[in-house]
Design a protein around this motif. Structure first.
Motif, PDB file in Angstrom:
ATOM      1  N   LYS A  72       0.843  -1.203   0.000  1.00  0.00           N
ATOM      2  CA  LYS A  72       0.000   0.000   0.000  1.00  0.00           C
ATOM      3  C   LYS A  72       0.884   1.261   0.000  1.00  0.00           C
ATOM      4  CE  LYS A  72      -3.475   2.819   1.249  1.00  0.00           C
ATOM      5  NZ  LYS A  72      -4.233   3.424   0.144  1.00  0.00           N
ATOM      6  N   ASP A  76       1.242   3.845  -3.247  1.00  0.00           N
ATOM      7  CA  ASP A  76       0.909   5.261  -3.145  1.00  0.00           C
ATOM      8  C   ASP A  76       2.125   6.126  -3.455  1.00  0.00           C
ATOM      9  OD1 ASP A  76      -1.578   4.462  -2.416  1.00  0.00           O
ATOM     10  OD2 ASP A  76      -1.378   4.938  -0.284  1.00  0.00           O
ATOM     11  N   ARG A  77       3.274   5.719  -2.914  1.00  0.00           N
ATOM     12  CA  ARG A  77       4.466   6.558  -3.034  1.00  0.00           C
ATOM     13  C   ARG A  77       5.027   6.577  -4.451  1.00  0.00           C
ATOM     14  NH1 ARG A  77       8.855   4.447   0.773  1.00  0.00           N
ATOM     15  NH2 ARG A  77       7.442   5.297   2.343  1.00  0.00           N
ATOM     16  N   HIS A  79       3.455   5.510  -7.236  1.00  0.00           N
ATOM     17  CA  HIS A  79       2.421   5.625  -8.272  1.00  0.00           C
ATOM     18  C   HIS A  79       2.417   4.427  -9.218  1.00  0.00           C
ATOM     19  CE1 HIS A  79       2.142   9.644  -6.700  1.00  0.00           C
ATOM     20  NE2 HIS A  79       3.417   9.841  -6.970  1.00  0.00           N
TER      21      HIS A  79
END
Ligand SMILES: [Zn+2]
Ligand SMILES: [Zn+2]
Lengths: 465, 89
Positions: A72, A76-77, A79
């Protein structure tokens, strides 16, 4: 002992001694290094493609909790646009899985990831509590392991997801390699070194996402090079909430002994864990084309269909699960199944000697491509019984002393033609279970065999848990 | 079912053992095993007199391997955490 400062940032107090390289680093540096190492494992093995839908096999325990959290975070970090979901199997073990599933439900909310739970009771009509009430505690891990393997695939198919990642860590991998070494099972040892443990067939990709069948689910282990110690440390410093207790049913003694040995070695020489994996990878190179599914082979290896037996060890979430409980009644049943299939194949199997390239060349992920234009009814395979613990097949793996030739069984499959004119992937004779359709080298898969035994006895004993 | 919490967190309040010697982590683990641990499977925690390999120990939130392991001498106010890695994941 005076407090030492972190070797990375040189300011904060060192809080962890890294097992792989003895570096003394602080918690924030550790978290960042741990995450970037997982990211680099994923990218260098090309485990995912952008936008891929991925189900995280989530047990609520430390490994899958850390896996979900790291994926996760990285998604998110960096992309990656991965579509992550949590997939849990409810074995139906009161006092164990019911509690751990509560943890998974909390993770689903915390990480904002959808959760799918599939249960043995729904899939098979038997919870593990009922199975144990029927057969006793001995050998029940066999049932659990066989059922779990299918359950994850079926759950993924229900979600329309073609890739399941599991939380197997470096300690698990070295333990499995060691067990296979101790059993003299080189084909399994070889497969256990793969970070991608199975890949979908060509047919699946044509179907596209959303049309995943449960026989076409890719499996991979992004934490395969992560020490269990560091996974637990990561969970601790990130204050992850995970469920920690042992399964209430007895673990298998042989695996337990291997685990203890690994942990003892780690205390004396922590590098041993990664070194065992490296040794396993090197030994796997000596196993001639047991499978195309090599480490780092990734998606585009067409020959990776072969090693997809349902009895692959250590694919479950409980760490002690596998189908190899030596000395159990299951082993006898497996032996019988193997004998039957051996008899059935008599006459279609011929020993031939064929030259193979010196091993370094066969190691490149793409060096050993299947021959798509080969005769569709002649497939060169490793004996499938080599995956079934048949001692006799070990004669095949003992022939490697000669550097350039090896003896392999050649099997001609007369009845099977290649549907839809697709390039024929080399495969062991892996068909589908006539009852449930799951991939199986037997006409009836292990889960169905086990269920048959259970269901036969059911009317007599009834169910009281 | 007898359950043992994992991790176990302890706050140190004493500094000398029964013989008046300073107490170290080895003393603490033996003492815990003898006095506090209700789970009969003590071998999951202490094996042959020392912390079982696979059980991580944190001393004031740092890896005990950085602090002298079992020889670390406890001071009042120290926080000791035991985390077993031996459970399924
Ligand atoms: Zn630092
Ligand atoms: Zn079946």
């Amino acid at each position: 002992m005076p407090p030492r400062s972190c070797e990375v940032c040189n300011t904060a107090r060192a809080q962890i001694l890294r097992p792989k390289n003895h570096a003394r680093i602080c918690a924030p540096c550790f978290i960042s290094i741990f995450e970037s190492e997982i990211a680099s494992t994923i990218t260098s093995a090309q485990l995912f493609h952008p936008g891929e839908r991925i189900a995280i096999g989530a047990s609520g325990g430390k490994d899958s909790t850390v896996l979900a959290s790291v994926l996760k975070t990285l998604n998110d970090r960096l992309h990656w646009n991965l579509d992550l979901v949590l997939l849990s199997v409810d074995e139906g073990i009161t006092g164990y899985r019911d509690h751990s599933l509560e943890a998974v439900k909390r993770h689903s909310a915390q990480y904002g990831l959808p959760l799918k739970i599939v249960s043995y009771a729904d899939l098979y009509g038997w919870s593990m509590d009922q199975v144990v009430a029927q057969i006793g505690k001995k050998g029940n891990c066999t049932y659990c392991g066989v059922f779990r393997r299918q359950a994850l695939d079926r759950g993924a198919a229900m979600l329309g997801v073609g890739h399941v990642v599991t939380g197997h860590n470096a300690d698990d991998a070295s333990e499995t390699i060691l067990m296979n070494l101790l059993r003299g099972d080189l084909p399994r040892l070889s497969r256990s070194t793969n970070i991608v443990t199975s890949t979908p067939s060509q047919a699946k990709r044509k179907g596209g996402e959303g049309q995943v069948t449960f026989t076409d689910v890719k499996r991979s282990k992004p934490l395969m090079y992560a020490y269990e110690k560091e996974i637990v440390m990561y969970a601790h410093y990130k204050k992850l909430d995970y469920f920690s207790t042992e399964c209430i049913y007895s673990p298998e003694a042989f695996r337990g002994s291997a685990r203890t040995l690994i942990k003892n070695l780690e205390r004396i020489r922590p590098e041993s864990i990664l070194d065992i994996i490296q040794s396993g990878i090197d030994m796997a190179k000596l196993v001639p084309d047991a499978e195309g599914n090599r480490k780092g082979a990734g998606d585009d290896q067409a020959s990776t269909r072969a090693p997809r037996p349902e009895d692959e060890p250590n694919e479950g979430g409980c760490g002690s699960s596998n189908s190899q409980s030596a000395g159990s009644e299951m082993a006898e049943m497996e032996a019988k199944l193997t004998q039957d299939s051996r008899a059935e194949e008599t006459g279609t199997e011929t020993e031939i000697t064929l030259p193979i390239k010196p091993t370094p060349h066969t190691l490149q992920p793409h060096a050993h491509q299947p021959t798509p234009s080969g005769p569709p009814n002649a497939v060169l395979t490793l004996d499938p019984k080599a995956q079934n613990h048949d001692r006799h097949t070990h004669t095949h793996t003992h022939t490697h002393t000669h550097p350039t030739t090896t003896t392999l069984p050649l099997r001609t499959i007369q009845t099977q033609t290649n549907p839809a004119n697709k390039p024929a992937p080399p495969k062991q004779r892996l068909g589908h279970c006539t009852r449930c359709g799951y991939l199986s080298s037997q006409s009836i898969c292990k889960a169905c065999m086990l269920l048959e035994g259970l269901n036969k006895a059911r009317p007599r004993t009834g169910i009281e848990v | 079912m007898e359950k043992t919490a994992n991790p176990i967190t302890l706050q140190v309040e004493f500094t000398t053992d029964t013989k008046g010697q300073p107490s170290n982590v080895a003393f603490l683990t033996t003492w815990l095993c003898d006095h506090l641990m209700k789970d009969p499977r003590k071998e999951m925690f202490v094996l042959e007199g020392s912390v079982r390999p696979g059980v991580l120990v944190l001393i004031n939130d740092a890896d005990w391997e950085l602090e002298g392991e079992e020889k670390y001498e406890l001071q009042s106010g120290d926080e000791i955490v035991f985390v077993s890695t031996l459970h399924g994941g």
